[in-house]
Design an enzyme around this catalytic site. Structure first.
Site, short mmCIF file in Angstrom:
data_model
loop_
_atom_site.label_atom_id
_atom_site.label_comp_id
_atom_site.label_asym_id
_atom_site.label_seq_id
_atom_site.Cartn_x
_atom_site.Cartn_y
_atom_site.Cartn_z
N PHE A 169 6.20 2.20 -7.80
CA PHE A 169 7.08 1.68 -6.76
C PHE A 169 8.30 1.01 -7.40
O PHE A 169 8.17 0.31 -8.41
CB PHE A 169 6.33 0.69 -5.87
CG PHE A 169 7.11 0.34 -4.63
CD1 PHE A 169 7.21 1.24 -3.58
CD2 PHE A 169 7.77 -0.87 -4.52
CE1 PHE A 169 7.94 0.94 -2.45
CE2 PHE A 169 8.51 -1.18 -3.39
CZ PHE A 169 8.59 -0.27 -2.35
N ASP A 197 -1.14 -3.57 -9.54
CA ASP A 197 -0.52 -3.83 -8.25
C ASP A 197 -1.38 -3.12 -7.20
O ASP A 197 -1.44 -1.89 -7.18
CB ASP A 197 0.92 -3.31 -8.22
CG ASP A 197 1.62 -3.57 -6.89
OD1 ASP A 197 0.93 -3.89 -5.89
OD2 ASP A 197 2.86 -3.44 -6.83
N TYR A 202 0.97 -7.06 4.06
CA TYR A 202 1.49 -6.54 5.33
C TYR A 202 1.16 -5.07 5.55
O TYR A 202 1.52 -4.50 6.58
CB TYR A 202 3.01 -6.74 5.43
CG TYR A 202 3.80 -6.37 4.21
CD1 TYR A 202 4.08 -5.05 3.90
CD2 TYR A 202 4.29 -7.35 3.36
CE1 TYR A 202 4.81 -4.71 2.78
CE2 TYR A 202 5.03 -7.03 2.23
CZ TYR A 202 5.29 -5.71 1.95
OH TYR A 202 6.00 -5.38 0.83
N LYS A 203 0.47 -4.44 4.61
CA LYS A 203 0.08 -3.04 4.79
C LYS A 203 -1.29 -2.99 5.46
O LYS A 203 -1.44 -3.31 6.63
CB LYS A 203 0.11 -2.32 3.45
CG LYS A 203 1.48 -2.34 2.76
CD LYS A 203 1.45 -1.56 1.47
CE LYS A 203 2.73 -1.75 0.65
NZ LYS A 203 3.93 -1.28 1.32
N ARG A 243 5.01 11.34 4.38
CA ARG A 243 3.90 10.47 3.96
C ARG A 243 3.21 9.91 5.20
O ARG A 243 3.84 9.27 6.05
CB ARG A 243 4.42 9.32 3.09
CG ARG A 243 3.33 8.56 2.38
CD ARG A 243 3.90 7.50 1.47
NE ARG A 243 4.50 6.41 2.23
CZ ARG A 243 4.67 5.17 1.78
NH1 ARG A 243 4.31 4.88 0.55
NH2 ARG A 243 5.22 4.24 2.52
#
Length: 409
Positions: free
Chosen positions: A127, A196, A221-222, A368
């Protein structure tokens, strides 16, 4: 292949041990939400928790809430709850600040634990924030930055490597890395390993303590459904806490924060990973969001996740010959999402959103789709696939309205 039948998906929902958890979320009608890997859906208990936080705790109790309502203990309390989901025993996870801040903290702390070594290794396809922070830390500490895929670590990690920083899941393809083997490879060269887990926590089990990870970070928040901008977290195992030299030394991480000393002295244990005043309202929302995990077994969550992603892959194989499945077909190597390759991926995603199927686009050509097993049904996957099939066969994605790029893609 035989086309998967909608009736089969409905039957799977009828036998789903997590079916009841869907009612724990406020989901909009006529929407199939396949972007929980970017922003989780709203847990039904969060609005009331925020109302209480604003009206009673802040509005009525004011500053006394730091003691009366447990605001001071909130970062550690949430840390322990998140730690249970990623295989960390209590007292090793602290919640607060952003993922970028926590990445900086972890990277610098681990690099300082390997003086004399001059290389930081990170995933060249990881990321962007992880790569940007690795660049910054390398400049700050005078390290050489090496980018390499996780499956190429054996060739690049050597006796000059101070630390390796990887994502647990490839954010584009959804590939779940063999964390135990990779961590062992890094340790055999005397380097330290940071993970991560933004795309892992809340959808796939992880074993931070068991594999001997040296640090980890993640957002909330995912799949943890903490809401937009929800606070991130950092993991420091007990064995490193006394020697971890964290670069951001805010007053909440002081050994005696309310003595207001002129110089910094770190608190004991994981408390030293605190920085400044945490985002209390966001953390109280996250606290309410985590309640659903108290009633869920991670093995059951993982099993449903693999059923959902497997159903999509089966449908694509049977019905969508012009779409390439990028994600691993081996369930053991697949996280909670499926990436599909199509040359007009952006238009495909926008056409799906216009039909109430929300996924996202990753350049240059990836559709995705994320599968949050707490609230998604198997029939949602089938219905989303049917819409995708129609978008492709009808050419709806070619509509000029779907070509203009929004700021957030």
């Amino acid at each position: 292949m035989v086309e998967p039948m909608r009736e089969s998906a409905l039957a799977m929902d009828g036998a789903d041990p997590l079916a009841a958890t869907r009612a724990r979320f406020d989901l909009p009608d006529e929407v199939i939400y396949l972007d929980g890997n970017s922003l989780g859906a709203l847990p039904a208990g969060v609005p009331a928790a925020l109302e209480d936080a604003v009206r009673r705790q802040w509005g009525a109790d004011l500053i006394t809430s730091w003691n009366r309502n447990g605001w001071w203990e909130l970062p550690g309390r949430l840390g322990d709850r998140i730690g249970r989901l990623v295989g960390a025993a209590p007292g090793q996870v602290m919640c607060g600040d952003s993922t970028s801040v926590q990445l900086f903290q972890a990277l610098v702390a681990l690099a300082r634990m390997r003086p004399g070594r001059g290389t930081l290794v990170t995933d060249g396809t990881g990321f962007p924030t992880d790569q940007y922070l690795a660049e910054s830390v390398a400049r700050l500490l005078g390290l050489r930055l090496v980018r390499a895929r996780p499956d190429a670590l054996d060739a690049v990690v050597d006796d000059d490597t101070a630390l390796v920083a990887l994502g647990g899941v490839d954010y584009r393809s959804g590939e779940l890395w063999d964390a135990a083997t990779l961590t062992r490879t890094v340790h055999e060269r005397g380097a330290l390993m940071m993970w991560d887990l933004a795309h892992v926590a809340g959808v796939a089990p992880f074993a931070l303590d068991d594999i001997g990870a040296d640090a980890a970070v993640g957002c909330s928040y995912k799949y943890l459904n903490g809401g937009p901008g929800a606070p991130a977290w950092i993991y420091l195992p007990h064995r490193h806490q006394a020697v971890a030299d964290l670069p951001l030394t805010g007053w909440h991480g002081h050994a005696h924060p309310f003595r207001l000393d002129d110089s910094y002295a770190p608190a004991r244990g994981i408390e030293r990973a605190r920085i400044g005043t945490p985002p209390v309202l966001s953390m109280l929302a996250l606290e309410a969001a985590l309640d659903v995990f108290d009633e869920v077994e991670l093995a059951v969550l993982r099993a449903k996740s693999l059923q959902l992603t497997g159903l999509l892959i089966d449908y694509v194989d049977a019905c969508l010959p012009d779409v390439e499945v990028v994600s691993p077909r081996d369930p053991a190597r697949r996280g909670g999402q499926v990436a599909l390759r199509h040359p007009e991926a952006y238009g495909v995603v926008q056409a799906l959103i216009a039909r109430g199927v929300i996924g996202d686009f990753r350049p240059p050509d990836i559709v995705r789709l994320g599968f949050a097993p707490l609230y998604l049904r198997h029939v949602d996957v089938w219905d989303a696939c049917a819409q995708l099939r129609d978008v492709l066969e009808s050419g709806a994605y070619r509509d000029p309205a779907f070509a203009a790029r929004s700021t957030v893609t």
